[in-house]
Scaffold this active site. Structure first.
Site, PDB file in Angstrom:
ATOM      1  CB  SER A  85      -9.504  39.696 -23.811  1.00  0.00           C
ATOM      2  OG  SER A  85      -9.048  38.786 -24.769  1.00  0.00           O
ATOM      3  CG  ASP A 106      -8.181  36.237 -22.315  1.00  0.00           C
ATOM      4  OD1 ASP A 106      -8.830  37.079 -21.676  1.00  0.00           O
ATOM      5  OD2 ASP A 106      -8.323  36.048 -23.534  1.00  0.00           O
TER       6      ASP A 106
END
Length: 728
Positions: A65, A211
């Site tokens: 991320s 993600d």
């Protein structure tokens, strides 16, 4: 002698081996892990500053991320100082809004954005109705990543990096972990940051990636597999779970679910740390994953946390020369910008390449201009046909080929759009409109469009618009349109509503025009109008019955405001001239507006004039003042006459912003207007200039603009309280 020489050589080799072993023992290999955490990931930059200060070489790096973004920038050769500077300049609220500034969009898309709710678009396909994949497509985010790692100097691939790098993403199809070890660096960074529901998934080798924090937010296992380091430095910036009493709204429930999944895999990852490894968890207090405005503070807290582990970190330090040589292999080189040998537009299903080429300023024989390329790609995206627009600069047989790849929307090219308008005024009462439209694009190779819209509510109506570009670059066009609307208009005298007229209006027009870049349009043509007015309640003072009108019309619409509603800067000009061949009169209208920021205040100004070029305007085509921001203290269209003029100023202060992914803010404003109407048909006693002072609260919301305001005029002690919600 020969034996002595062989013995000396063997001893030298053995000493070299021992020296290498000793050096290895002095400086263990290091793997760096940067975890995910949204805005909290800025702390990673502070950690990198400490590693740089103490000359700690990193042998490989892994990230998830926001950690994948910072790790990718570091592996691409950006120093911590460079990343602090670049990331501190980013307006993250704007970054999560895909479209360019309103001023950078073409007139056609501006026209479509006016009556419909932002983001209300639904696709119409052979399989039925389709929704967009997320609130944010990630267009600006990807372009920023490309800028950050200097893709304008050539496409950056993971395998070409001097510092081994991996990013972690999640396959949204089956929930498995996907480790990105090769291919586009920008794609890996973007995929690892795709927060489900907010950012669109990244299509990669037949998988949809989101993600990586869902499966491995601190990827210790992956950095071990990457370079088998002796020591792992793991930095955890994940968000703690919300307390039960803080979980209530839909957004907070969603955030808590993601945090639960993340914290579970973080616990498993941290269990794999060895005694020799170094764990850093910055104290980020109440800084949340969306607090990008606290970037500098977050980075500083990361530096403080790393300094607390400095005694263990110093054991990994190397000499100045060795560190400089290591970083020299990694550092991003400015170099000379490549010369473009060829510009290519990738194949598309519907869109004509000319519609893309019209925005590109890059030409063969010229060096790459990264700022111009960014702006041009954003303008292409702003046409509204694409899911994303990417670019790459690739060397092919000693040539540099700039390829622009627009990815058309999977849910296009036909759409449903929706609008909602609610209006309440003290004397006019309340009205509402629900609006729906079918929008068909790219009906032919030049880009013909058909828009069919209908409205129900207090102003029922229907509108049809056919737009046909006449060349591939869509500079010239023809347009045919028709609308019908039933409206109720109040008639006022001496500040009292005497009657309500029901007016059925129809208009048919045929125009030719030219698009002037992103400034706007110039159009000219013929139109025919028909009005049928009848008194619904009260006593009418104006004529009833059917009035027909036809003639020639010319329009100039230029709009350089940065936002459609609640602009912060820019200007717009609307000029219209109509020559009636049936009633032998001419009408001119001019509307000029500007916005300019001064400190934390946005100043806005407006000048409006409507007049007959050969005498006064007739009652059925009268100039009008009254209503919000058109002499606000008076009711809508309260004052009718043969000509009108108005000027006004407003000052607005932004007092709040919507969450990431939503365009809009909340403002408090004050305004002052002066206007007059000559040769009046209503309010015949209101001579000279009239005034209105206004105070209001307003903002752009997911359903459009909202205003709540009060206005007062010392002319006849008139006041107006109003509420406006949605698109006009």
């Amino acid at each position: 002698m020969i034996r002595r020489t062989h013995l000396l050589g063997a001893l030298t080799a053995l000493l070299a081996v021992f020296a290498n072993v000793a050096m290895a023992a002095e400086r263990p290999s290091v793997g760096l892990v940067l975890g995910g955490g949204g805005a909290r990931g800025a702390a990673h930059i502070g950690v990198l500053e400490v590693l740089e200060k103490h000359r700690i070489k990193v042998d490989c790096i892994a990230g998830t991320s926001m950690g994948a973004l910072v790790a990718g920038g570091y592996a691409a050769g950006l120093t911590p100082a460079m990343m602090r500077e670049e990331l501190s300049k980013v307006d993250w609220h704007d970054m999560f809004l895909d479209n360019p500034d309103y001023s950078e969009q073409g007139y056609r898309i501006k026209k479509l954005s006016k009556p419909f709710i932002p983001g209300s678009e639904l696709g119409v396909t052979a399989d039925g109705i389709e929704l967009p994949s997320a609130v944010v497509a990630g267009q600006k985010i990807r372009l920023f990543f490309s800028h950050l790692v200097r893709s304008d100097l050539g496409e950056r691939s993971i395998e070409s990096l001097a510092l081994p790098y991996v990013a972690v993403a999640t396959d949204i199809g089956n929930g498995s972990k996907v480790v990105l070890r090769e291919g586009s660096l920008v794609t890996a960074m973007r995929a690892s940051m795709s927060v489900p529901g907010l950012l669109a998934p990244v299509d990669h080798q037949g998988r949809k990636l989101v993600d990586g924090g869902l499966v491995d937010n601190v990827p210790i296992e992956e950095v071990r597999a990457l370079c088998k380091p002796d020591v792992v430095i793991a930095v955890n910036v994940g968000s703690p779970l919300l307390k039960p009493e803080a979980v209530g709204s839909l957004l907070s429930v969603t955030a808590q679910m993601i945090n639960i999944l993340t914290e579970q895999n973080v616990t498993l990852s941290l269990a794999k740390l060895a005694p020799a490894d170094i764990y850093i968890k910055p104290d980020l207090g109440k800084i949340t994953a969306s607090d990008f405005g606290r970037f500098a503070e977050t980075a500083d807290r990361g530096r403080e946390a790393a300094e607390q582990a400095v005694e263990r970190l110093r054991a990994l330090s190397v000499g100045a020369d060795e560190y400089a040589a290591w970083w020299g292999r990694i550092a991003i080189g400015e170099g000379r910008r490549p010369i473009i040998d060829e510009v290519r537009i990738a194949d598309m299903r519907f869109v004509n390449p000319g519609a893309v080429e019209r925005y590109l300023r890059a030409r063969p024989g010229q060096p790459v201009d990264p700022d111009a390329l960014y702006q041009d790609v954003q303008r292409i995206y702003g046409d509204g046909y694409y899911e994303k627009v990417e670019y790459s600069l690739l060397p092919v047989r000693d040539k540099h080929i700039l390829t622009v790849t627009p990815i058309e929307k999977e849910w296009g090219p036909d759409y449903l759009r929706f609008g909602l308008g609610l209006q309440t005024e003290r004397r006019e009462g309340s009205s509402y409109v629900l609006r729906g439209a079918y929008h068909k694009t790219w009906m032919n190779s030049l880009g013909a469009e058909l828009l069919v819209a209908g409205e129900i509510g207090n102003r029922p109506g229907v509108a049809i618009d056919f737009y046909q570009p006449l060349d591939a670059r869509q500079r010239f066009f023809a347009e045919a349109s028709y609308f019908y609307r039933r409206n109720e208009r109040g008639l006022y005298q001496d500040n009292h509503r005497l009657a309500a007229y029901e007016v059925d209006s129809q208009q048919l027009s045929l125009k030719l025009g030219v698009n002037v870049g992103t400034l706007g349009q110039v159009r000219a043509g013929w139109l025919r109008e028909r009005q049928d007015a009848s008194v619904k309640t009260g006593v009418g003072l104006l004529p009833e019955g059917v009035v027909e009108n036809r003639g020639w019309v010319a329009l100039l619409d230029f709009d350089q405001m940065d936002q459609r509603y609640f602009a912060n800067k820019g200007w717009k000009s609307e000029l219209r001239y109509f020559k009636s061949t049936q009633h032998d009169y001419g009408r001119a209208d001019a509307n000029l507006e500007a916005a300019y920021p001064v400190g934390g205040i946005v100043l806005r100004g407006r000048f409006y004039r409507s007049w007959g070029t050969s005498g006064s305007l007739p009652a059925f085509d009268a100039a009008r003042l009254g209503g919000p921001y058109n002499l606000t203290a008076f009711s809508t269209d309260q004052i009718l006459g043969g000509s009108a003029a108005l000027y006004g100023v407003r000052a607005e202060k932004v007092i709040g912003r919507l969450p990431l992914g939503f365009q809009g803010d909340l403002r408090v404003g004050v305004g002052y207007e002066r206007g007059r109407v000559a040769d009046r048909y209503t309010e015949t006693g209101l001579d000279g200039w009239l005034n209105a002072a206004t105070v209001y609260l307003g903002g752009l919301t997911p359903i459009g603009p909202v205003y709540l305001g009060y206005s007062h005029s010392n002319n006849n002690n008139t006041s107006n309280l109003y509420l406006l919600i949605g698109t006009p």
